[in-house]
Design an enzyme around this catalytic site. Sequence first.
Site, mmCIF file in Angstrom:
data_model
loop_
_atom_site.group_PDB
_atom_site.id
_atom_site.type_symbol
_atom_site.label_atom_id
_atom_site.label_comp_id
_atom_site.label_asym_id
_atom_site.label_seq_id
_atom_site.Cartn_x
_atom_site.Cartn_y
_atom_site.Cartn_z
ATOM 1 N N ASN A 125 0.807 -1.228 0.000
ATOM 2 C CA ASN A 125 0.000 0.000 0.000
ATOM 3 C C ASN A 125 0.836 1.272 0.000
ATOM 4 O OD1 ASN A 125 0.745 -0.715 2.669
ATOM 5 N ND2 ASN A 125 -0.917 0.487 3.535
ATOM 6 N N GLY A 200 2.557 -5.489 7.151
ATOM 7 C CA GLY A 200 1.542 -6.117 6.318
ATOM 8 C C GLY A 200 0.361 -6.588 7.141
ATOM 9 N N SER A 201 -0.287 -7.619 6.674
ATOM 10 C CA SER A 201 -1.525 -8.078 7.292
ATOM 11 C C SER A 201 -1.248 -8.922 8.529
ATOM 12 C CB SER A 201 -2.334 -8.903 6.289
ATOM 13 O OG SER A 201 -1.694 -10.153 6.052
ATOM 14 N N GLU A 222 4.490 -4.759 12.034
ATOM 15 C CA GLU A 222 3.620 -3.588 11.869
ATOM 16 C C GLU A 222 2.399 -4.055 11.093
ATOM 17 O OE1 GLU A 222 4.143 -0.981 13.461
ATOM 18 O OE2 GLU A 222 6.229 -1.213 14.035
ATOM 19 N N CYS A 256 -3.001 1.555 6.469
ATOM 20 C CA CYS A 256 -3.232 0.734 7.664
ATOM 21 C C CYS A 256 -3.734 1.558 8.841
ATOM 22 C CB CYS A 256 -1.967 -0.013 8.054
ATOM 23 S SG CYS A 256 -0.558 1.047 8.414
ATOM 24 N N GLU A 346 -10.455 -5.644 8.584
ATOM 25 C CA GLU A 346 -9.949 -4.350 8.131
ATOM 26 C C GLU A 346 -10.352 -4.134 6.681
ATOM 27 O OE1 GLU A 346 -5.763 -1.813 8.331
ATOM 28 O OE2 GLU A 346 -5.741 -3.982 8.587
#
Length: 470
Positions: A125, A200-201, A222, A256, A346
């Site tokens: 992203n 990331g996820s 993160e 995020c 999310e």
Amino acid sequence: MSSLPESKMNTIIDDQVYFQKRTFFDADRTKSIDFRMKQLNHLENMIRNNETEILTALSKDLGKPAFEAYTSEIGVLYKEIQEAKKHLRLWMKPTKVKTPLILHPSSSYMLKEPLGVVLIIGPWNYPFQLLLAPVIGAIAAGNCIVLKPSDQTPHISQLIYELIHQTFASDFISVVLGDGANVGDQLLERFRFDHVFFTGSPGVGRHIAMKAAAQLVPVTLELGGKSPVIVEKSANLDVAAKRIVWSKFFNAGQTCVCPDYLLIQEEVKNEFITLLKKHIRSFFGEDAMKSKSYGRIINDRRMDTLRGLMSQGTIIHGGRIEETHHYIEPTLIDDVTLEDDIMKEEIFGPLLPIMTYRTQEEAVAIIRKNRYPLALYLYTESSSVESFFMEKVEFGGGCINNGMVHLMNAQLPFGGVGGSGIGAYHGKHSFDRFSHTKSIVKTSTRLDPSLRYAPYTEKKLRIAKHYFSK
């Protein structure tokens, strides 16, 4: 920019990717301040000399407007680099601490030393900034680095590969391309890194943590979560609406820390929705698809996910989808419940579900259904309301009467809590993240008190009890 050979885009990991760096690090090549400052200058010059190419690649991968791409992917890196260069000498300096009398004649201090060879895995992203921001801390701390960009952003990942290999010696920093899952697993299974930094996820973060744990490798994760934005009735509603529209639809909602859902106090809901619609139109016009200030969705898979989430609740603004352009209109969705999928995961897109609350306790109960968000945003003019939410809700970081801008302050650590992440970075926190603090007690040999030596006597025990009981 030259094209990469197909073999490079499907890299089979070469042992040199790791072992050259281990040799380079063990030779103490990275430890001097001169070396670290030189590499930070190289990184800064690499970015400055290639701004146009970076912006073009980000536009190709994500349709990012130049202003958004520059401020969020390039400008913040300049600030981080400048912060590191300004304070690096101080950060590296041994830190003296007090020494208890019982250790006399001694002094105590802490040394910061680099971890060694670290692996940094970036997301799609913000594929340039979120890969290179931790690199700044890793360089400043004196580490060698392996980088793995996202395979979902081929243009910027290819550019990063070329720029890094043109700028840095490969035994210091190198880039590995290819399918994220396969390459990541190869790296984590074949080599023991001294730290793994992943953005990331949560699902992928959990997998990486398990792989790293097998070799007792520490991780920084993160991740994300459902970050609420709360609008309380005392808020400056017009300013709040403007700032929420900016923070929610920046990068088409693929951030995020963007507001994931709106919690609006019941008394001001209708007025506030009107203001949100007004500012969406003022930012992007009547047709956001024609706006040069609005981005695009990363890929078809993400489009499919977002389309499914839009089927829940009632769309009260937006909702238009153009598949071929990876476009989804800025969309407001009312009448959602905590049982809907859109409130269980999310969103990562330009959809803003709206929920109302009557009391502060009710708002906290809603937030705790998706506990430990990465960010929280509160709009209020009441200090007591501010105190209530700051004390009652666990979250990584956030803003009061603003959105997302806490990331821009290098003095603040950025990271999650609970399921939204492990560890924090930015500024000195990045330097600390990629350093080990070595604790040292240095004792003079001119005096050698016998208190701690055998034979132990009643007198020595009395002295010890007197000391430890104080």
